[in-house]
Design a protein around this motif. Structure first.
Motif: not given
Length: 293
Positions: A170-185, A187-193
């Protein structure tokens, strides 16, 4: 008013109704005594020592509006300051934990409005709770729903649950921690996917990547999550809070900083009555009687 309340509960879905009936029959659930518009709250467990927050916007698949998140914060405040509650569980319905943030509510926001109003700033109240918070996720946990689950300390999932960050669609990005917490859990590749495709993952995939601790049949999920909360609640609330802080420090800092923090916190427990009681009870081969001091 009583009729309207009953109708609202019925709308949550068949699974919730069955769960409520079973728990009521066993006399394990007690009301917290406060009414909300978007959530239901109860103190649960055989000793009523687990706070249960149920997201309750069934027609919107529990979409997270500002009012709902404000009420969640108020409920967290209530349980955090209740000495009889040792752990908190957040759940939704079998169909949806929370299918995302309320798009209609934010559709007309502008950049300046978001910045000046610090949009979503109070949504992290769950993550700041000193007591353990456990997410019981059935159905969809997408967007803000996935982010809310990740704000919790432990995630248990129903076998049909789905997690994802579809904001890219919908033309935006996660804004309540999605890109940050998911990456820490995960890893970068899966979070990017997950974040760049917007595609959801199953409960089984979420468990494999470490996002979910355990999976249960949907009908058993809340019962099993409450059991976990009851187990945690048998321990000293003071020591549990210190242990939670130490684990979070590992999550947020370097290994060297984390090890130093852990050791100093361990040392600090020797100033508490509960540490002395716990070790004494172990030596005397009896159950400890913690006083949270």
């Amino acid at each position: 008013m009583a009729l309207a309340f009953k109708v609202t509960r019925m709308l949550v879905g068949e699974a919730y109704t069955l769960r409520g009936a079973l728990l009521k029959a066993s006399s394990r659930y007690a009301s917290s005594g406060k009414n909300y518009e978007f959530i239901l709250t109860e103190k649960v467990g055989e000793k009523s020592n687990v706070g249960l927050i149920t997201l309750n916007r069934p027609k919107a698949l529990n979409a997270l509006c500002n009012g709902l998140m404000t009420e969640v914060g108020e409920a967290i405040d209530l349980y955090e300051n209740d000495d009889t509650v040792g752990a908190i569980v957040i759940t939704g319905s079998e169909k949806a934990f929370a299918a995302g943030a309320d798009i209609k509510e934010m559709q007309n926001n502008t950049y300046s409005q978001c910045v000046r109003g610090n949009f979503l700033s109070h949504w992290d109240r769950v993550a700041r709770c000193s007591k353990p918070v456990i997410a019981a996720v059935n159905g969809y946990a997408l967007g803000g729903g996935c982010e809310l689950a990740m704000m919790c300390d432990i995630i248990y999932a129903g076998d049909k649950a789905k997690f994802g960050q579809p904001e890219i669609n919908i033309g935006t990005i996660p804004g309540a921690g999605g890109t940050q917490r998911l990456t820490r859990v995960a890893g970068k590749s899966k979070a990017m996917e997950i974040c760049l495709t917007g595609l959801p993952v199953t409960a089984q995939e979420a468990e494999k990547m470490g996002l979910v601790s355990k999976i249960f049949p949907a009908a058993d999920l809340v019962k099993e999550t409450v059991k976990l909360g009851e187990k945690i609640s048998t321990h000293s609330q003071l020591i549990v809070a210190l242990c939670k802080e130490a684990v979070n420090t590992a999550y947020e800092t370097t290994l060297k900083e984390g090890l130093h923090f852990e050791k100093r916190t361990f040392h600090a427990t020797f100033s508490t009555s509960d540490r002395k009681e716990g070790m004494t009870a172990f030596i005397e081969k009896r159950a400890p009687k913690f006083t949270n001091n």
